[in-house]
Design a protein around this motif. Structure first.
Motif, PDB file in Angstrom:
ATOM      1  N   HIS A  65       0.919  -1.139   0.000  1.00 25.43           N
ATOM      2  CA  HIS A  65       0.000   0.000   0.000  1.00 25.43           C
ATOM      3  C   HIS A  65       0.962   1.192   0.000  1.00 25.43           C
ATOM      4  CE1 HIS A  65      -3.055  -2.927   1.273  1.00 25.43           C
ATOM      5  NE2 HIS A  65      -2.188  -3.317   2.190  1.00 25.43           N
ATOM      6  N   MET A  68       1.148   4.416   1.976  1.00 21.99           N
ATOM      7  CA  MET A  68       1.249   4.326   3.437  1.00 21.99           C
ATOM      8  C   MET A  68       2.640   4.661   3.977  1.00 21.99           C
ATOM      9  SD  MET A  68      -1.219   1.159   4.537  1.00 21.99           S
ATOM     10  CE  MET A  68      -1.785   1.691   6.160  1.00 21.99           C
ATOM     11  N   TRP A  83      -5.721  -0.750  15.357  1.00 24.58           N
ATOM     12  CA  TRP A  83      -4.745  -0.014  14.533  1.00 24.58           C
ATOM     13  C   TRP A  83      -5.409   0.468  13.243  1.00 24.58           C
ATOM     14  CZ3 TRP A  83      -2.736  -2.025   9.748  1.00 24.58           C
ATOM     15  CH2 TRP A  83      -1.674  -1.301   9.197  1.00 24.58           C
ATOM     16  N   LEU A  84      -6.109  -0.465  12.567  1.00 24.98           N
ATOM     17  CA  LEU A  84      -6.729  -0.159  11.285  1.00 24.98           C
ATOM     18  C   LEU A  84      -7.944   0.765  11.464  1.00 24.98           C
ATOM     19  CD1 LEU A  84      -5.954  -1.042   8.437  1.00 24.98           C
ATOM     20  CD2 LEU A  84      -7.473  -3.004   8.664  1.00 24.98           C
ATOM     21  N   ILE A  88      -5.605   4.086  11.403  1.00 25.03           N
ATOM     22  CA  ILE A  88      -5.257   4.177   9.978  1.00 25.03           C
ATOM     23  C   ILE A  88      -6.425   4.687   9.131  1.00 25.03           C
ATOM     24  CG2 ILE A  88      -4.492   2.855   7.964  1.00 25.03           C
ATOM     25  CD1 ILE A  88      -2.294   3.352  10.112  1.00 25.03           C
ATOM     26  N   TRP A  89      -7.589   4.068   9.261  1.00 32.32           N
ATOM     27  CA  TRP A  89      -8.694   4.499   8.398  1.00 32.32           C
ATOM     28  C   TRP A  89      -9.107   5.956   8.632  1.00 32.32           C
ATOM     29  CZ3 TRP A  89     -11.652  -0.860   8.579  1.00 32.32           C
ATOM     30  CH2 TRP A  89     -11.049  -1.707   7.635  1.00 32.32           C
ATOM     31  N   GLU A  92      -6.474   8.093   6.953  1.00 28.94           N
ATOM     32  CA  GLU A  92      -6.506   7.982   5.482  1.00 28.94           C
ATOM     33  C   GLU A  92      -7.556   8.923   4.889  1.00 28.94           C
ATOM     34  OE1 GLU A  92      -7.022   3.803   4.666  1.00 28.94           O
ATOM     35  OE2 GLU A  92      -4.864   3.409   4.667  1.00 28.94           O
ATOM     36  N   MET A 122      -2.310  -1.836  -3.646  1.00 25.60           N
ATOM     37  CA  MET A 122      -3.760  -1.680  -3.469  1.00 25.60           C
ATOM     38  C   MET A 122      -3.958  -0.525  -2.496  1.00 25.60           C
ATOM     39  SD  MET A 122      -6.398  -3.912  -1.226  1.00 25.60           S
ATOM     40  CE  MET A 122      -6.189  -5.513  -1.932  1.00 25.60           C
ATOM     41  N   TYR A 123      -4.567   0.577  -2.994  1.00 27.43           N
ATOM     42  CA  TYR A 123      -4.724   1.698  -2.056  1.00 27.43           C
ATOM     43  C   TYR A 123      -5.756   2.710  -2.539  1.00 27.43           C
ATOM     44  CZ  TYR A 123      -3.095   4.253   2.035  1.00 27.43           C
ATOM     45  OH  TYR A 123      -3.013   4.852   3.272  1.00 27.43           O
ATOM     46  N   ILE A 124      -5.920   3.720  -1.691  1.00 26.99           N
ATOM     47  CA  ILE A 124      -6.831   4.823  -2.003  1.00 26.99           C
ATOM     48  C   ILE A 124      -6.144   5.786  -2.994  1.00 26.99           C
ATOM     49  CG2 ILE A 124      -8.071   4.688   0.195  1.00 26.99           C
ATOM     50  CD1 ILE A 124      -6.229   6.905   1.279  1.00 26.99           C
ATOM     51  N   GLY A 145      -8.144   0.179  -4.103  1.00 24.63           N
ATOM     52  CA  GLY A 145      -8.675  -0.571  -2.959  1.00 24.63           C
ATOM     53  C   GLY A 145     -10.164  -0.321  -2.814  1.00 24.63           C
ATOM     54  N   HIS A 184     -10.986  -5.280  -0.994  1.00 19.20           N
ATOM     55  CA  HIS A 184     -10.102  -5.292   0.175  1.00 19.20           C
ATOM     56  C   HIS A 184      -9.943  -6.665   0.834  1.00 19.20           C
ATOM     57  CE1 HIS A 184      -9.184  -4.507   4.515  1.00 19.20           C
ATOM     58  NE2 HIS A 184      -8.218  -3.826   3.950  1.00 19.20           N
ATOM     59  N   GLU A 214      -5.945 -12.917   6.915  1.00 18.15           N
ATOM     60  CA  GLU A 214      -4.786 -12.314   7.570  1.00 18.15           C
ATOM     61  C   GLU A 214      -4.848 -12.547   9.079  1.00 18.15           C
ATOM     62  OE1 GLU A 214      -4.501  -8.074   7.123  1.00 18.15           O
ATOM     63  OE2 GLU A 214      -2.505  -7.971   7.999  1.00 18.15           O
ATOM     64  N   HIS A 248      -1.345 -12.523   2.341  1.00 20.08           N
ATOM     65  CA  HIS A 248      -1.317 -13.070   3.708  1.00 20.08           C
ATOM     66  C   HIS A 248      -1.614 -14.568   3.771  1.00 20.08           C
ATOM     67  CE1 HIS A 248      -0.607  -9.072   5.145  1.00 20.08           C
ATOM     68  NE2 HIS A 248      -1.757  -8.632   4.652  1.00 20.08           N
ATOM     69  N   ASP A 299       4.069  -5.560   2.418  1.00 16.83           N
ATOM     70  CA  ASP A 299       2.816  -4.974   2.896  1.00 16.83           C
ATOM     71  C   ASP A 299       3.056  -3.466   3.040  1.00 16.83           C
ATOM     72  OD1 ASP A 299       0.186  -4.784   3.639  1.00 16.83           O
ATOM     73  OD2 ASP A 299       0.343  -5.976   5.454  1.00 16.83           O
TER      74      ASP A 299
HETATM   75  O1  NOS Z   1      -2.472  -5.351   6.990  1.00 10.74           O
HETATM   76  C1  NOS Z   1      -3.520  -4.867   6.544  1.00 10.74           C
HETATM   77  N1  NOS Z   1      -4.685  -5.553   6.613  1.00 10.74           N
HETATM   78  C2  NOS Z   1      -5.846  -5.062   6.128  1.00 10.74           C
HETATM   79  N2  NOS Z   1      -5.936  -3.876   5.555  1.00 10.74           N
HETATM   80  C3  NOS Z   1      -4.824  -3.154   5.435  1.00 10.74           C
HETATM   81  C4  NOS Z   1      -3.576  -3.610   5.905  1.00 10.74           C
HETATM   82  N3  NOS Z   1      -2.659  -2.663   5.646  1.00 10.74           N
HETATM   83  C5  NOS Z   1      -3.314  -1.675   5.035  1.00 10.74           C
HETATM   84  N4  NOS Z   1      -4.609  -1.950   4.909  1.00 10.74           N
HETATM   85  C6  NOS Z   1      -5.675  -1.127   4.329  1.00 10.74           C
HETATM   86  O2  NOS Z   1      -6.084  -1.628   3.089  1.00 10.74           O
HETATM   87  C7  NOS Z   1      -6.716  -0.565   2.357  1.00 10.74           C
HETATM   88  C8  NOS Z   1      -6.277  -0.699   0.951  1.00 10.74           C
HETATM   89  O3  NOS Z   1      -6.961   0.109   0.091  1.00 10.74           O
HETATM   90  C9  NOS Z   1      -6.294   0.730   3.044  1.00 10.74           C
HETATM   91  O4  NOS Z   1      -7.379   1.306   3.703  1.00 10.74           O
HETATM   92  C10 NOS Z   1      -5.236   0.265   4.023  1.00 10.74           C
HETATM   93  O5  NOS Z   1      -5.131   1.039   5.193  1.00 10.74           O
END
Ligand code: NOS
Ligand code: ZN
Length: 444
Positions: A65, A68, A83-84, A88-89, A92, A122-124, A145, A184, A214, A248, A299
């Motif tokens: 990603h 990131m 964390w996510l 993170i979300w 983001e 894979m990302y925004i 993503g 995702h 994962e 994963h 990752d």
């Molecule tokens: O380890 C992870 N597991 C699940 N989601 C993740 C991981 N790392 C990042 N993202 C998330 O996957 C999306 C991709 O578009 C992003 O929102 C990112 O933060």
């Protein structure tokens, strides 16, 4: 006449037909390798002297990603879901295309400097990633993503973004950019959405990149919701095929592994991320034993926290040795294969080997270093002793992106400045201004 001739290096072709050449030459023309052997019988515009170095296929990082990098070290040592979802979300959501562009530029710089020539992402705001890849000269398989969380409106808008991305960037940057659909994960996307994406991907003849099993939490959620795990659910809806890249794949049963093997799904293994997030240990030796194509990846930078594939190679080897309490379970050659040949195979690109007709995507690794002395076995040194910073020269598509440690395709300092500025958008109170951007008297 060749464009580039690489001479005097130890050529680790990774091609079983050729084997490795203790002292050989590689010629490149129009972006492709036109000669691999002992001595090229022709002229070249440019000579690269690889004395004392290994010339090998560029590393292929099959799950990233890239944007990131902006969140490197932003939130660590927290449970994965927290964390996510809590860190993170939300952050983001504050990042726009300009920030992601700066983050992906930084990721590309870091990857080039550590010998990665291709990555899957894979990302925004993935259009910004495509722009960054186009500008720097790397090769990438990019995906937007997509997440619907069971919301039909979100499913529709997500798929539309994914489709537009595919339409706009398939084969972009002179073919250096390929595209994938990026739903995702099975627990963040509804079954209907996954089916729709699958159908669209078949229609467009585009590959699919997804996270699978994962965490143990995902496994439990799936069992509760569907009465079966992610692999069985995806298999039952006809999702799996040889065009699927699953990242994963940790919480697999024996039967799950058989399904992945039978359907030809490619698995991307993220050992460093999996250890850092305490997600678990993917059964890689068993997957390889069953004939599954397993490649390696970092990752995202927020769960690694760098993009050095040399670190990933060493970690992969050590993790599976200690996990099985059998140090013969995986050797250095197998790890190198996963980082090159298998990665290219997963993405369907003619790379991962130094072979006539393949892309001129290769790297030169300097072996004249204290931590690489003496040298008995090249495979061993590359996996157990080398670091990304031992890479001196990088070629992608026959273009020199870095030579003798000098990055030619971008301005390193500017990239760090722009990424540091973009990181301010996180509104973090903890951001430390190491480049001195807020201090006008700071020496550049
Ligand atoms: O380890 C992870 N597991 C699940 N989601 C993740 C991981 N790392 C990042 N993202 C998330 O996957 C999306 C991709 O578009 C992003 O929102 C990112 O933060
Ligand atoms: Zn991921």
């Amino acid at each position: 006449m060749a464009d580039i001739l690489i001479k005097n290096g130890y050529i680790l072709t990774m091609d079983p037909d050729t084997g490795d050449l203790k002292k050989g030459e590689v010629a490149i023309e129009n972006g492709r390798i036109i000669y691999v052997g002992l001595s090229y019988n022709g002229k070249a515009d440019k000579i690269i002297d690889a004395s004392g170095s290994v010339v090998m296929p560029g590393l292929v990082n099959t799950h990233n990603h890239a944007g990131m990098t902006l969140l490197r070290g932003y939130a660590d040592d927290l449970p994965l879901a927290e964390w996510l979802e809590d860190y993170i979300w939300p952050v983001e959501a504050k990042l726009g295309p300009e920030e992601i562009y700066a983050g992906v530029r930084l990721a590309c710089l870091e990857m080039i400097k550590s010998g990665t020539t291709t990555f899957a992402d894979m990302y925004i705001h993935e259009q910004a990633a495509a722009r960054a890849v186009e500008d720097c000269g790397m090769r990438a398989a990019l995906s937007y993503g997509m997440i619907d969380f069971g919301d039909p409106e979100r499913a529709e808008s997500s798929l539309l973004k994914g489709r537009n991305f595919v339409k706009d960037f398939n084969g972009a940057a002179n073919g250096r950019i390929s595209v994938m659909y990026g739903p995702h994960a099975p627990h963040t996307c509804s079954q209907q959405f996954l089916q729709d994406v699958r159908e669209q991907a078949r229609k467009d003849d585009v590959k699919v990149h997804i996270h699978v099993l994962e965490t143990e939490a995902e496994l439990n959620q799936m069992k509760e919701k569907y009465g079966k795990c992610s692999v069985n659910m995806l298999h039952d809806i006809g999702f799996f095929d040889s065009d699927v890249l699953a990242a994963h794949c940790i919480w697999l049963s024996e039967g799950d592994m058989d399904i992945l093997a039978e359907t030809g799904v490619h698995v991307s293994h993220d050992p460093v991320s999996n250890m850092k997030t305490a997600a678990g240990i993917a059964p890689v030796p068993q997957l390889l034993e069953k004939g599954v194509n397993v490649s390696l990846s970092t990752d995202g930078c927020a769960s690694n926290n760098n993009l050095d594939m040399f670190g990933v190679m060493k970690t992969a080897a050590l993790l599976h040795k200690v996990n099985s309490m059998d140090l013969t379970v995986i050797d250095a050659r197998k790890v190198l294969e996963m980082a090159t040949v298998n990665g290219a195979k997963a993405l369907g690109i003619e790379a991962g080997m130094i072979k006539e007709g393949y892309y001129g995507d290769l790297i030169v690794v300097d072996m004249k270093r204290p931590h690489l002395t003496p040298l008995y076995d090249v495979d061993s040194h590359l996996v157990y002793s080398a670091r990304g910073s031992d890479v001196t020269t990088v070629l992608v598509d026959g273009k020199v992106l870095m030579e003798n440690g000098q990055v030619l395709c971008m301005d390193e300092y500017e990239i760090m400045v722009e990424a540091s500025k973009a990181a301010k958008k996180t509104d973090s109170q903890h951001l430390i201004d190491v480049l001195g951007l807020n201090d006008p008297s700071a020496d550049q």
